[in-house]
Design an enzyme around this catalytic site. Structure first.
Site, short mmCIF file in Angstrom:
data_model
loop_
_atom_site.label_atom_id
_atom_site.label_comp_id
_atom_site.label_asym_id
_atom_site.label_seq_id
_atom_site.Cartn_x
_atom_site.Cartn_y
_atom_site.Cartn_z
N LYS A 1 -8.98 10.32 2.09
CA LYS A 1 -8.13 9.71 1.65
C LYS A 1 -7.62 10.61 0.17
CE LYS A 1 -8.51 7.44 5.05
NZ LYS A 1 -7.53 7.78 6.17
N GLU B 1 -6.11 2.69 -7.18
CA GLU B 1 -4.64 2.53 -7.03
C GLU B 1 -4.29 1.08 -7.41
OE1 GLU B 1 -3.91 4.22 -2.39
OE2 GLU B 1 -3.71 2.13 -2.79
N HIS C 1 -7.63 -6.66 9.70
CA HIS C 1 -7.23 -5.15 9.89
C HIS C 1 -7.20 -4.92 11.36
CE1 HIS C 1 -7.42 -4.93 5.66
NE2 HIS C 1 -8.57 -5.11 5.50
N ARG D 1 -3.18 10.48 16.05
CA ARG D 1 -3.47 10.22 17.24
C ARG D 1 -2.22 9.51 17.72
NH1 ARG D 1 -5.86 5.99 14.50
NH2 ARG D 1 -4.94 4.18 14.65
C1 MV4 Z 1 -3.81 -1.68 -0.28
C2 MV4 Z 1 -3.25 -3.10 -0.34
C3 MV4 Z 1 -2.78 -3.25 -1.45
N1 MV4 Z 1 -2.41 -2.65 -2.45
N2 MV4 Z 1 -3.51 -0.82 -1.21
C4 MV4 Z 1 -5.67 -2.11 4.08
C5 MV4 Z 1 -5.93 -1.18 5.16
C6 MV4 Z 1 -5.78 0.18 4.26
N3 MV4 Z 1 -5.63 1.10 5.17
C7 MV4 Z 1 -5.11 -0.19 3.30
N4 MV4 Z 1 -4.92 -1.57 3.00
C8 MV4 Z 1 -4.38 -2.15 1.99
N5 MV4 Z 1 -4.17 -1.34 1.08
C9 MV4 Z 1 -2.91 -1.15 -2.25
N6 MV4 Z 1 -2.95 -0.27 -3.55
C10 MV4 Z 1 -3.33 -3.92 0.88
C11 MV4 Z 1 -3.82 -3.49 1.93
C12 MV4 Z 1 -3.97 -4.31 3.10
C13 MV4 Z 1 -3.28 -4.06 4.17
C14 MV4 Z 1 -2.71 -2.92 4.52
C15 MV4 Z 1 -2.09 -2.71 5.95
C16 MV4 Z 1 -2.17 -3.83 6.67
C17 MV4 Z 1 -2.83 -4.91 6.48
C18 MV4 Z 1 -3.56 -5.08 5.28
C19 MV4 Z 1 -4.28 -6.41 5.18
C20 MV4 Z 1 -4.82 -6.49 3.89
C21 MV4 Z 1 -4.66 -5.70 2.95
#
Ligand code: MV4
Length: 520
Positions: free
Chosen positions: A116, A200, A235, A292
């Site tokens: 990342k 972040e 997720h 993918r």
């Molecule tokens: C975040 C966020 C809020 N703020 N980053 C969860 C999966 C991962 N790929 C990134 N995720 C998140 N990152 C910041 N700075 C909230 C999430 C997140 C989320 C993101 C996408 C889909 C579902 C989610 C469920 C909870 C939290």
């Protein structure tokens, strides 16, 4: 074009790839483990190669066994599907060394997106907007405190090697930051063998919106439609749609162009997805890239009319995309439901076993991508995704009605599945209004479930149905093409005059047929 390809996967996605092969005159080779001898993908493929025991490390994740199966069967290329080896750069490299085409991006592109922090560094250079924070690993608690002070609390600590929700932690104030950093670093070390953690700004109640991109070996990269994927549980996506009703044409174009930038910066070839977090003010931030074909690709196929798997095969064989950005037109709306063999009344516990009776929905606007059949035993060894039920229609409301109708038709006997969850989602007023964020499903599951399948059936849909006829296509999209000759009044427009040529009309023919009167 290839004469024969091997599909290093199982279940519905293997069946999906076999279908693309058959339409293109390509022979398909299935692979299978002990518990998949009777699986549908093995029955549908032209050839099948045995891999080994159920355990994925002995079968679908075993690189030497898969390459040996490809050599034995004379396959020129390997489609990895999703999951398993699909994002494994070592596998892509091993294919290259064995002289077999990996149907996907180059291993170098995968590696760039695998870390990342590496991805953030490269994307920063390419001018891609991402969430404020660091693009290198945190060296000390002091550094973390200084950055957090600058960007403001709450903040997110994320493992560089994480992704998909693994290895992250929210921190609300400076007192908790040092110990949270330590915990996240040691968890990352244990889970990924890499303790690097970055920071972040925390985005409150974001939406998860992702953009489908496609690159070819001639340097072309295009974006297709975006997908709304906010309806998730732990997720795990549960329902996806295209387009996203929160995204207007200008935002779509800006997001698409950013996604193409991401693809170009990674020398990206084949189907890829650029994930964004979108906040309530419609700001979007690059999150990660999936290298993918995704589970939810069918909703993009429905609204663009492009067969993404066939395009993957053509691009892997060296053909240019042959589609220009301005050729992409979005028509109608599509929603996919992921039907899992799990018990929604028992904390979504897996429910493997024999499917004793199966009555599947079909009819207007319904597509099913499935790896199951009546009498088949769902094994406990893999992710229990059964079919994906996809509905397509002119408008989002019509798609919701279609899905509700399709769920009434569905009967899966012998195992538990999550169909009742979809009834709840589709009936929810926030969902119907398109008000979803990543917290939507958790909120819904905290409410008491009321009613059973029978009451759900009786809920009047008249109001919803009336709403369709008042609806116009959202800006930037076109009404759907004819689905089995059916159109709603809104899309039909003025009826043309009946033909004067004196062609015989079927008896009972009064005016222009429904399927002729397309007002476009
Ligand atoms: C975040 C966020 C809020 N703020 N980053 C969860 C999966 C991962 N790929 C990134 N995720 C998140 N990152 C910041 N700075 C909230 C999430 C997140 C989320 C993101 C996408 C889909 C579902 C989610 C469920 C909870 C939290």
């Amino acid at each position: 074009m290839f004469k024969r390809i091997l599909i290093a996967n199982r279940g519905e996605i293997a069946v999906r790839v076999i279908r693309a092969c058959r339409e293109m005159g390509i022979e398909s080779v299935a692979v299978y483990s002990d518990v998949d001898r009777r699986a549908l993908h093995v029955r549908k493929a032209d050839f099948a190669e045995y891999l080994g025991p159920a355990q994925a490390s002995e079968s679908y994740l075993n690189i030497p066994k898969i390459l040996e199966a490809a050599r034995r069967s004379g396959a020129e290329a390997i489609h990895p599907g999703y999951g398993f080896l699909s994002e494994n750069a070592k596998f892509a490299r091993a294919c290259r060394e064995a002289g077999i085409v990996f149907i996907g991006p180059a291993p170098e592109s995968m590696e760039m997106m695998g870390s990342k922090t590496k991805a953030r560094q490269n994307m920063k250079k390419a001018g891609v907007p991402f969430v404020p924070g660091t693009d290198t690993g945190l060296k000390s608690a002091e550094e973390a405190l200084a950055v957090a002070e600058k960007i403001g609390y709450p903040v997110m600590l994320k493992a560089s090697a994480g992704g998909g929700g693994k290895g992250m932690r929210m921190v609300t104030n400076s007192k908790e930051l040092a110990s949270a950093l330590e915990t996240t670093q040691s968890e990352a070390q244990r889970a990924f063998g890499d303790s690097e953690v970055y920071i972040e700004k925390f985005i409150e109640s974001p939406r998860h919106v992702e953009m489908q991109i496609f690159g070819d070996t001639h340097g072309n990269v295009i974006y297709l439609a975006e997908r709304e994927c906010s309806v998730q549980r732990r997720h795990q996506k549960v329902l996806e749609e295209a387009p996203c009703s929160f995204v207007d044409p200008d935002m779509r174009r800006r997001m698409g162009e950013v996604a193409v930038q991401v693809g170009k910066a990674a020398n990206y070839v084949n189907a890829g997805t650029v994930e964004f977090l979108v906040d309530a003010q419609k700001n979007f931030y690059f999150l990660e890239m999936n290298t993918r074909l995704q589970v939810e690709h069918p909703v993009t196929e429905m609204v663009t009319g492009i067969d993404l798997v066939q395009l993957q095969l053509r691009v892997a064989a060296g053909e240019p995309l042959g589609i220009k950005q301005e050729d992409i037109v979005l028509r109608g709306h599509a929603i996919e439901l992921r039907v899992y063999a799990e018990d929604p009344d028992n904390n979504f516990f897996p429910s493997p076993g024999r499917i004793t009776r199966l009555i599947s929905p079909s009819g207007p606007g319904i597509r099913r991508d499935s790896g199951m059949y009546e009498g088949w035993v769902v094994p406990i060894d893999y992710e229990p995704l059964l079919p994906k039920l996809i509905a397509y229609g002119e408008y989002r409301t019509q798609v919701i009605i279609r899905l509700r109708r399709a769920l009434v038709e569905y009967f899966i006997g012998g195992i538990k599945c999550n169909i009742s969850l979809f009834r709840r989602i589709l009936l929810n007023p926030d969902f119907q209004a398109g008000r979803v964020d990543t917290g939507f499903l958790d909120r819904l599951l905290k409410e008491p479930a009321h009613g059973d399948a029978r009451t759900a059936r009786r809920v009047p849909i008249v109001a919803l149905a009336a709403a369709i006829f008042a609806q116009q296509p959202p800006p930037g999209t076109q009404p759907a093409r004819s689905i089995d000759g059916l159109h709603s009044a809104a899309a039909r427009g003025p009826l043309p005059e009946p033909a004067e040529s004196g062609e015989a009309k079927p008896s009972g023919w009064k005016t222009a047929a429904r399927s002729e009167g397309v007002g476009r």
